[in-house]
Motif scaffolding. Structure first.
Motif, PDB file in Angstrom:
ATOM      1  N   THR A   1      62.590  88.992  73.074  1.00  0.00           N
ATOM      2  CA  THR A   1      63.504  89.364  71.993  1.00  0.00           C
ATOM      3  C   THR A   1      64.192  90.674  72.327  1.00  0.00           C
ATOM      4  O   THR A   1      63.554  91.604  72.818  1.00  0.00           O
ATOM      5  N   MET A   2      65.485  90.740  72.050  1.00  0.00           N
ATOM      6  CA  MET A   2      66.237  91.975  72.249  1.00  0.00           C
ATOM      7  C   MET A   2      66.890  92.409  70.945  1.00  0.00           C
ATOM      8  O   MET A   2      67.294  91.577  70.126  1.00  0.00           O
ATOM      9  N   PHE A   3      67.011  93.715  70.801  1.00  0.00           N
ATOM     10  CA  PHE A   3      67.785  94.307  69.714  1.00  0.00           C
ATOM     11  C   PHE A   3      68.885  95.111  70.383  1.00  0.00           C
ATOM     12  O   PHE A   3      68.618  96.078  71.094  1.00  0.00           O
ATOM     13  N   VAL A   4      70.125  94.689  70.172  1.00  0.00           N
ATOM     14  CA  VAL A   4      71.250  95.224  70.927  1.00  0.00           C
ATOM     15  C   VAL A   4      72.256  95.884  69.996  1.00  0.00           C
ATOM     16  O   VAL A   4      72.709  95.280  69.010  1.00  0.00           O
ATOM     17  N   GLY A   5      72.604  97.123  70.286  1.00  0.00           N
ATOM     18  CA  GLY A   5      73.661  97.841  69.593  1.00  0.00           C
ATOM     19  C   GLY A   5      74.679  98.322  70.605  1.00  0.00           C
ATOM     20  O   GLY A   5      74.567  98.043  71.810  1.00  0.00           O
ATOM     21  N   ALA A   6      75.658  99.077  70.155  1.00  0.00           N
ATOM     22  CA  ALA A   6      76.725  99.527  71.042  1.00  0.00           C
ATOM     23  C   ALA A   6      77.013 101.004  70.848  1.00  0.00           C
ATOM     24  O   ALA A   6      76.818 101.559  69.763  1.00  0.00           O
ATOM     25  N   PHE A   7      77.465 101.653  71.913  1.00  0.00           N
ATOM     26  CA  PHE A   7      77.964 103.017  71.856  1.00  0.00           C
ATOM     27  C   PHE A   7      79.483 102.985  71.825  1.00  0.00           C
ATOM     28  O   PHE A   7      80.108 102.166  72.503  1.00  0.00           O
ATOM     29  N   ASP A   8      80.063 103.865  71.056  1.00  0.00           N
ATOM     30  CA  ASP A   8      81.516 103.994  71.060  1.00  0.00           C
ATOM     31  C   ASP A   8      81.855 105.410  70.627  1.00  0.00           C
ATOM     32  O   ASP A   8      80.999 106.149  70.123  1.00  0.00           O
ATOM     33  N   ALA A   9      83.105 105.794  70.828  1.00  0.00           N
ATOM     34  CA  ALA A   9      83.534 107.124  70.424  1.00  0.00           C
ATOM     35  C   ALA A   9      83.376 107.262  68.915  1.00  0.00           C
ATOM     36  O   ALA A   9      83.815 106.405  68.154  1.00  0.00           O
ATOM     37  N   GLY A  10      82.718 108.340  68.494  1.00  0.00           N
ATOM     38  CA  GLY A  10      82.635 108.612  67.064  1.00  0.00           C
ATOM     39  C   GLY A  10      81.358 108.180  66.404  1.00  0.00           C
ATOM     40  O   GLY A  10      81.115 108.537  65.255  1.00  0.00           O
ATOM     41  N   TRP A  11      80.521 107.383  67.079  1.00  0.00           N
ATOM     42  CA  TRP A  11      79.235 107.042  66.458  1.00  0.00           C
ATOM     43  C   TRP A  11      78.129 107.004  67.502  1.00  0.00           C
ATOM     44  O   TRP A  11      78.345 106.733  68.666  1.00  0.00           O
ATOM     45  N   GLU A  12      76.947 107.307  67.019  1.00  0.00           N
ATOM     46  CA  GLU A  12      75.750 107.244  67.860  1.00  0.00           C
ATOM     47  C   GLU A  12      75.226 105.812  67.889  1.00  0.00           C
ATOM     48  O   GLU A  12      75.548 104.995  67.024  1.00  0.00           O
ATOM     49  N   GLY A  13      74.367 105.518  68.864  1.00  0.00           N
ATOM     50  CA  GLY A  13      73.879 104.157  69.027  1.00  0.00           C
ATOM     51  C   GLY A  13      73.106 103.640  67.837  1.00  0.00           C
ATOM     52  O   GLY A  13      73.224 102.459  67.472  1.00  0.00           O
ATOM     53  N   HIS A  14      72.318 104.499  67.179  1.00  0.00           N
ATOM     54  CA  HIS A  14      71.503 104.031  66.059  1.00  0.00           C
ATOM     55  C   HIS A  14      72.343 103.719  64.835  1.00  0.00           C
ATOM     56  O   HIS A  14      71.867 103.095  63.895  1.00  0.00           O
ATOM     57  N   GLU A  15      73.617 104.142  64.837  1.00  0.00           N
ATOM     58  CA  GLU A  15      74.514 103.855  63.722  1.00  0.00           C
ATOM     59  C   GLU A  15      75.239 102.525  63.881  1.00  0.00           C
ATOM     60  O   GLU A  15      75.861 102.030  62.942  1.00  0.00           O
ATOM     61  N   SER A  16      75.162 101.953  65.058  1.00  0.00           N
ATOM     62  CA  SER A  16      75.839 100.688  65.335  1.00  0.00           C
ATOM     63  C   SER A  16      75.167  99.532  64.611  1.00  0.00           C
ATOM     64  O   SER A  16      73.965  99.568  64.325  1.00  0.00           O
ATOM     65  N   ALA A  17      75.943  98.495  64.320  1.00  0.00           N
ATOM     66  CA  ALA A  17      75.327  97.233  63.910  1.00  0.00           C
ATOM     67  C   ALA A  17      74.382  96.781  65.019  1.00  0.00           C
ATOM     68  O   ALA A  17      74.628  97.018  66.204  1.00  0.00           O
ATOM     69  N   LEU A  18      73.279  96.158  64.634  1.00  0.00           N
ATOM     70  CA  LEU A  18      72.243  95.792  65.587  1.00  0.00           C
ATOM     71  C   LEU A  18      72.046  94.283  65.569  1.00  0.00           C
ATOM     72  O   LEU A  18      71.856  93.682  64.518  1.00  0.00           O
ATOM     73  N   TYR A  19      72.088  93.683  66.751  1.00  0.00           N
ATOM     74  CA  TYR A  19      71.975  92.235  66.878  1.00  0.00           C
ATOM     75  C   TYR A  19      70.616  91.868  67.457  1.00  0.00           C
ATOM     76  O   TYR A  19      70.214  92.402  68.495  1.00  0.00           O
ATOM     77  N   LYS A  20      69.927  90.972  66.778  1.00  0.00           N
ATOM     78  CA  LYS A  20      68.662  90.457  67.298  1.00  0.00           C
ATOM     79  C   LYS A  20      68.977  89.228  68.140  1.00  0.00           C
ATOM     80  O   LYS A  20      69.490  88.220  67.634  1.00  0.00           O
ATOM     81  N   VAL A  21      68.684  89.311  69.420  1.00  0.00           N
ATOM     82  CA  VAL A  21      69.014  88.251  70.379  1.00  0.00           C
ATOM     83  C   VAL A  21      67.710  87.697  70.936  1.00  0.00           C
ATOM     84  O   VAL A  21      66.897  88.447  71.486  1.00  0.00           O
ATOM     85  N   MET A  22      67.517  86.396  70.806  1.00  0.00           N
ATOM     86  CA  MET A  22      66.286  85.771  71.278  1.00  0.00           C
ATOM     87  C   MET A  22      66.547  84.893  72.489  1.00  0.00           C
ATOM     88  O   MET A  22      67.591  84.248  72.597  1.00  0.00           O
ATOM     89  N   GLU A  23      65.588  84.862  73.380  1.00  0.00           N
ATOM     90  CA  GLU A  23      65.693  84.028  74.573  1.00  0.00           C
ATOM     91  C   GLU A  23      65.653  82.557  74.183  1.00  0.00           C
ATOM     92  O   GLU A  23      64.792  82.125  73.424  1.00  0.00           O
ATOM     93  N   THR A  24      66.600  81.783  74.683  1.00  0.00           N
ATOM     94  CA  THR A  24      66.649  80.344  74.452  1.00  0.00           C
ATOM     95  C   THR A  24      66.829  79.653  75.804  1.00  0.00           C
ATOM     96  O   THR A  24      67.182  80.296  76.795  1.00  0.00           O
TER      97      THR A  24
END
Length: 283
Positions: free
Chosen positions: A236-259
């Motif tokens: 299982t992965m929890f994936v967010g993104a970095f971008d100008a103006g916000w820190e990583g923990h502020e990003s929407a977070l996607y739970k991605v499961m191995e299939t």
């Protein structure tokens, strides 16, 4: 008694209930079977026949003396309970109609891996910690990592090995090189001095070094501009993104499961391995 060709039918509204959906997201098959008993009146024997198991095995699962971990068993359960596609997706499986019709092997619509979206890391904190405590592998891709692993109250700190001979958890953490041009650029993006950001990376690195003697803990410094923020606990992965103006923990977070066929989990894992391969190990 029914046969495996006659799946158990739960009413449509049952699959929409919050407790059923949460059981599917957690892959809690004990709860799923109990919901089948509650909403379809299915006996253990009926569940066993529909899912291709023995009644004894179903009893062990319901009583939590045995867990389900194999994808082919999840598939049999989904078929046996005649799960609608959205329920299958929550369980991390392909849409049933595509699989039975022999649809495209890599159709993203047929093989969804994103099983949940959180507004930010804080919303997923409890689930991430639960996954990490049960995991055998933990990968982290971050910038400085203080909020994840570097402080006593960090999200994952309590999940890391602290004593020699503790549970066998392999930890790999990739942090942004404090001496890289990419760090200076990232600091400018979030309105922080490069010196402050670099100090945070070094602090997290030092705190992880404290745990190196207790278990399999490795830290790497990468030098590219950060784009993805990743926490992997086994499959299982929890994936967010970095971008100008916000820190990583502020990003929407996607739970991605191995299939079996989905490209997202595999792609993110491949990316992490590439980052590690090109990075300098410091712990």
């Amino acid at each position: 008694m029914g046969t495996a060709l006659e799946p158990i039918e739960l009413p449509d509204w049952a699959w929409e209930r919050a407790e059923v959906r949460e059981a599917l997201r957690a892959r809690d098959i004990s709860a799923v079977f109990r919901h089948a008993q509650q909403y379809a009146g299915a006996s253990q024997a009926r569940i066993a026949t529909a899912t291709g198991m023995t009644q004894a095995r179903v009893s062990e699962i319901i009583s939590r003396r045995r867990e389900v971990s194999r994808l082919d068993v999840y598939e049999r359960i989904a078929d046996g309970l005649h799960m609608p596609d959205d329920a299958r997706h929550l369980l991390g499986l392909a849409a049933g109609r595509e699989r039975r019709a022999g649809g495209p092997a890599f159709d993203l619509a047929a093989f969804p891996e994103v099983v949940r979206v959180y507004a930010a890391q804080n919303s997923a904190a409890e689930e991430i910690q639960q996954q990490a405590r049960a995991a055998t592998e933990l990968d982290v891709l971050a910038v400085r990592g203080l909020g994840l692993v570097g402080l006593n109250d960090s999200l994952l700190r309590a999940c890391l090995p602290r004593e020699q001979g503790g549970r066998g958890l392999c930890v790999r953490v990739a942090l942004l090189d404090p001496e890289s041009d990419a760090l200076a650029r990232r600091a400018a993006e979030i309105g922080e001095s490069a010196q402050s950001l670099a100090s945070g990376v070094r602090l997290a690195e030092a705190r992880l070094r404290e745990l190196a003697d207790a278990g399999d803990v490795g830290v790497w410094r990468y030098r590219m501009l950060p784009t993805w923020r990743l926490i992997r606990t086994d499959g299982t992965m929890f994936v967010g993104a970095f971008d100008a103006g916000w820190e990583g923990h502020e990003s929407a977070l996607y739970k991605v499961m191995e299939t079996p066929h989905g490209p997202l989990y595999r792609g993110f894992r491949r990316m992490f391995e590439a980052v590690i391969d090109g990075a300098q190990r410091t712990v």
